[in-house]
Design a protein around this motif. Structure first.
Motif: not given
Ligand SMILES: Cc1cc2nc3c(=O)[nH]c(=O)nc-3n(C[C@H](O)[C@H](O)[C@H](O)COP(=O)(O)OP(=O)(O)OC[C@H]3O[C@@H](n4cnc5c(N)ncnc54)[C@H](O)[C@@H]3O)c2cc1C
Ligand SMILES: Cc1cc2nc3c(=O)[nH]c(=O)nc-3n(C[C@H](O)[C@H](O)[C@H](O)COP(=O)(O)OP(=O)(O)OC[C@H]3O[C@@H](n4cnc5c(N)ncnc54)[C@H](O)[C@@H]3O)c2cc1C
Ligand code: SF4
Ligand code: SF4
Ligand code: FES
Lengths: 479, 277
Positions: B3, B5-6, B18, B20, B56, B58, B78-79
């Motif tokens: 996913r 994240l950023k 960024e 995962t 983290k 990631s 994101e997401g």
């Protein structure tokens, strides 16, 4: 089961598998062999002698109970026949299509001593297709197995049958596959016109339904090492990473644009579906294609090139009798209008100033004394060089073991890249087993399955022995 | 699931993501890359791992939207999840302690340079980075580079920041009396070729991180083959880094244009330029 048993008739002619008319095959990925129709099944099943000593069963590397399933088919009990096969193999749809049965069960079939052998492969396939059409064989989801955790590396036929055996013994099985699709060569190498993906995927789904866990995009040796898998609680590892490393011809011009290895060509088309408009992966197939080689990869590449609109020639350095591809594929290729140029080999490839292939220099060969493979060795005839114009060249001259895992695991003893195993199937690392093409070099689907099955047994024995010795440190081991 | 994240837009064409990927984050080393497919119909494309945070779970990648697949990647939000992500792939960069190291990057190559430059510095070298961009506004990751190196020099084609010219001209202008002990270069092929011919004159060992077309990234197809020192090598498993003085850059440039016609079609048929810029 009727009271009146239909009469055996071994003298009836062996039934021919209906095929899509050659003209209709051009440019479609549709399956070529459409499989027996109902009437043929009865005739073919009744050809079987129901031998007291069924040599076919011994000759099948999975020892499928051929005699029993054909007997059920002869009695019209196709669902029962499918059930019988399913006791031993989750892959009748795959094996019935791509197994080189002429080298195994059908070669041994007693009827074949005098007449044509029973078409065992086609009957096996019929059962699978019948069950699929009837909606059977999806395999009801079972309770999650609770035994020891086993990791299988690669999702080709070797790992898949090991998964089937181990999950039925109660082990928790995880399959780790480097690519984004499952099946190994069955997914990236063998074209859908020989093995439709619905068939492959359904048989894989059946394993998932039985509780096998699949992890795609997971390269063992890179994403995690074997040691890490052990640290995560896996108690045994099976390596079935196949022979995916393509050999190059080593001739000038090999890196020109339009020169592919069979693996790249087939991966672009089968795995990445370059033949579909919606797919983003391109493939470059020009007006004239030369495919170099004489094995299954060569036939598959040539038949794709033809379907993608190219005038296609297979260039093979030996004669027709020495082709290593399944006979059926050679015949289908011939029907489809693929030209064969026997007893010739490439010596150089030429290109234009932008680097695109334009021509191929070849040399004629004659057959000499047998080489280490037992086949007559090709010997170049001096002064017989000739040139042809080509736009696409595919080198289908063989593969070696995929090296990634070995490189990351120096403890594994290898012989020219092939992982070395002992009589039990264990590698030089304790608890690590291997089989299939990564051990044999290039081989066949059914021998890979044979190895996977043997390894599953060996893993079961090793873990039971470990538990008996009390070495399992309190970890739960399946019974 | 991988996913996002950023997401940070670095320039109109370049995006930082960024995502995962706990296992990749745990095992990656500078110089490694991943292969992703941003959609289920996508090509498999290689992208360098620019950073990773094992805690983290990631990793970070920086993508320049130049064709359909990179555009789709850059348009992720994101997401969103990336359906396929595999790695870490390739051999890590050669990182030795030689005293003074020069790291050269151009375009999106500057992002790919970042982790390698950092690794050289952690190995005890004095690291100079020479980076190029078309103009001042297109410079990327300046803070990151400043932190990862001892000095970073910029060249811009229009002279709007730093040196007026390309990175190779800046290298010539910069050359210290004692040349660096090792050079690492990453960027467009013409840049790497020019760096290699200059440093051959300098007599300084130079590595280039190559970017051939790849498919599987596991050594199975041979599509990524490059010629190095007259020998055919598979960049995805033996590289992507090779001795820059031995690389046949002309062949690499030709092979990377193999599908230029088909890619142009795909790009023009593709509506998702939106979301960029
Ligand atoms: C084009 C072609 C056509 C063929 N046609 C036939 C045929 O008609 N009949 C027949 O009997 N045989 C055929 N063969 C041969 C047959 O496919 C192989 O012998 C068989 O697939 C070997 O099975 P395997 O399980 O050992 O490995 P494979 O099927 O090669 O599968 C190995 C898998 O492991 C994965 N892998 C590799 N390294 C790693 C790693 N480090 N981590 C995770 N995963 C990894 C690979 O991506 C691959 O998916 C053909 C082969 C080719 C290439
Ligand atoms: C090891 C490795 C690491 C990479 N790391 C990054 C990265 O961190 N960030 C990033 O933005 N890109 C990176 N690339 C390049 C990236 O993979 C390509 O830009 C991408 O594959 C292009 O796909 P596309 O469909 O968007 O464009 P396409 O439509 O396929 O191509 C667009 C244009 O780019 C050219 N091209 C095609 N393939 C490549 C390629 N592999 N490299 C360069 N140009 C190419 C074509 O000739 C074409 O003109 C890396 C490549 C490699 C091999
Ligand atoms: S698996 Fe192969 S050898 Fe065994 S019965 Fe089927 S076709 Fe014959
Ligand atoms: S050997 Fe042939 S004839 Fe005999 S049981 Fe097997 S398939 Fe039937
Ligand atoms: S990308 Fe297929 S071998 Fe390198």
């Amino acid at each position: 089961m009727g009271d009146i048993r239909p009469k055996r008739n071994p003298k009836a002619p062996r039934q021919q598998v209906p095929v899509l008319e050659a003209g209709r095959r051009a440019s479609t990925p549709e399956e070529v062999a459409t499989g027996f129709v109902e009437d043929q099944v009865k005739i073919e099943a009744l050809r079987c002698l129901n031998c007291k000593n069924p040599v076919c069963v011994d000759a099948c590397p999975l020892h499928l109970d051929i005699k029993a399933f054909i007997d059920r088919m002869a009695n019209g009990d196709i669902a029962g026949a499918f059930e019988k096969i399913s006791e031993q193999s989750p892959f009748p749809g795959v094996c019935g299509r791509v197994c080189q049965h002429e080298l195994f069960c059908e070669k041994a079939c007693l009827l074949g001593k005098k007449l044509d052998p029973v078409a065992i492969g086609s009957l096996e396939r019929y059962c699978a297709d019948y069950a699929r059409a009837a909606g059977d064989g999806h395999g009801a989801a079972r309770a999650r197995p609770t035994g020891a955790k086993i990791a299988l590396v690669g999702s080709g036929p070797a790992s898949m049958i090991a998964a089937f055996d181990l999950v039925r013994k109660g082990y928790r099985v995880s399959v780790f596959e480097a690519l984004h699709e499952l099946g190994g060569v069955l997914a990236y190498g063998i074209p859908p016109f020989r093995l439709p993906r619905e068939i492959l995927n359904q048989e894989i789904d059946r394993l998932a339904g039985m509780g096998v866990e699949f992890h795609r995009n997971f390269i063992v040796g890179k994403t995690a090492t074997i040691d890490e898998l052990f640290a995560e609680g896996y108690e045994a590892v099976f390596i079935g990473t196949g022979a995916g490393l393509p050999y190059l011809m080593g001739i000038p011009g090999e890196n020109l644009i339009g020169v592919y290895t069979a693996n790249e060509f087939l991966t672009r088309i089968n795995l990445m579906q370059a033949y579909r408009k919606e797919s983003d992966t391109p493939v470059r197939v020009g007006r004239r294609t030369y495919v170099i080689g004489g094995g299954n990869s060569a036939m598959d590449a040539a038949r794709w090139a033809k379907r993608l609109g190219s005038e296609t020639t297979v260039l093979f350095r030996r004669g027709r009798a020495e082709l290593r591809a399944r006979l059926e594929e050679v015949e289908h290729a011939e029907q489809e209008g693929i030209r064969f140029e026997f007893l010739a080999a490439p010596v150089a490839i030429h290109g234009d100033d932008k680097g695109f292939v334009t021509g191929l220099d070849c040399i004629r060969m004659e057959l000499g004394a047998p080489d280490s493979s037992g086949r007559p060795s090709p010997v170049p005839i001096a002064g017989s060089e000739y040139s042809v114009e080509v736009d696409t060249v595919v080198a289908a001259i063989g593969q070696g073991p995929n090296p990634t895992l070995q490189k990351a695991t120096p403890e594994l003893i290898t012989n020219r890249g092939k992982i070395v195993i002992d009589a039990s199937g264990q590698t030089s690392m304790e608890g690590v087993f291997a089989g299939g093409d990564v051990v044999r070099g290039g081989s066949t689907v059914i021998l890979a399955m044979k190895d996977g099955r043997a390894a599953a047994d060996a893993i079961d024995r090793a873990l039971k022995a470990r538990r008996a010795d009390g070495v399992s440190e309190g970890r739960e081991v399946a019974q | 699931m991988n996913r996002i994240l950023k997401r940070r837009q670095l320039t109109p064409e370049i995006v930082l993501l960024e995502v995962t990927a706990p296992r990749v984050a745990r095992r990656w080393k500078p110089g490694n890359f991943i292969i992703i497919r941003p959609t289920p119909e996508s090509e498999r494309i290689p992208l360098t791992i620019v950073d990773g945070d094992a805690g983290k779970g990631s990793i970070t990648m920086v993508v320049q939207a130049i064709g359909k697949t990179t555009m789709q990647t850059a348009a992720l939000r994101e997401g969103d999840a990336i359906p396929d992500l595999a790695g870490p792939l390739g051999e890590p960069a050669t990182v030795e302690r030689v005293g003074h190291v020069l790291a050269v990057g151009g375009g999106v190559g500057v992002a790919e340079l970042l982790p390698v430059a950092g690794a050289f510095r952690r190995a005890g070298n004095y690291v100079t980075a020479i980076c190029g961009a078309r103009n001042a506004g297109l410079r990327i990751l300046q803070e990151g580079l400043a932190a990862a190196t001892d000095e970073t020099l910029w060249a811009t084609d229009d002279g709007s920041a730093g040196f007026h010219g390309n990175v190779v001209e800046l290298m010539q202008a910069w050359k210290p009396a004692t040349p660096p002990g090792l050079i690492h270069a990453i960027g467009p092929i013409p840049m790497m070729r020019a760096v290699a011919s200059l440093t051959r004159e300098w007599g300084v060992r130079t590595y280039a991180s190559l970017n051939p077309v790849m498919i599987d990234g596991t050594g199975m197809c041979g599509g990524c083959r490059v010629t190095v020192g007259g020998k055919v090598r598979f960049a995805c498993v033996e590289g992507p880094e090779f001795d820059a003085h031995e690389v046949d850059f002309d062949e690499l440039a030709r092979r990377n244009r193999a599908y230029a016609d088909k890619e142009k079609e795909a790009r023009e048929a593709h509506p998702c330029r939106i979301g960029l810029g």
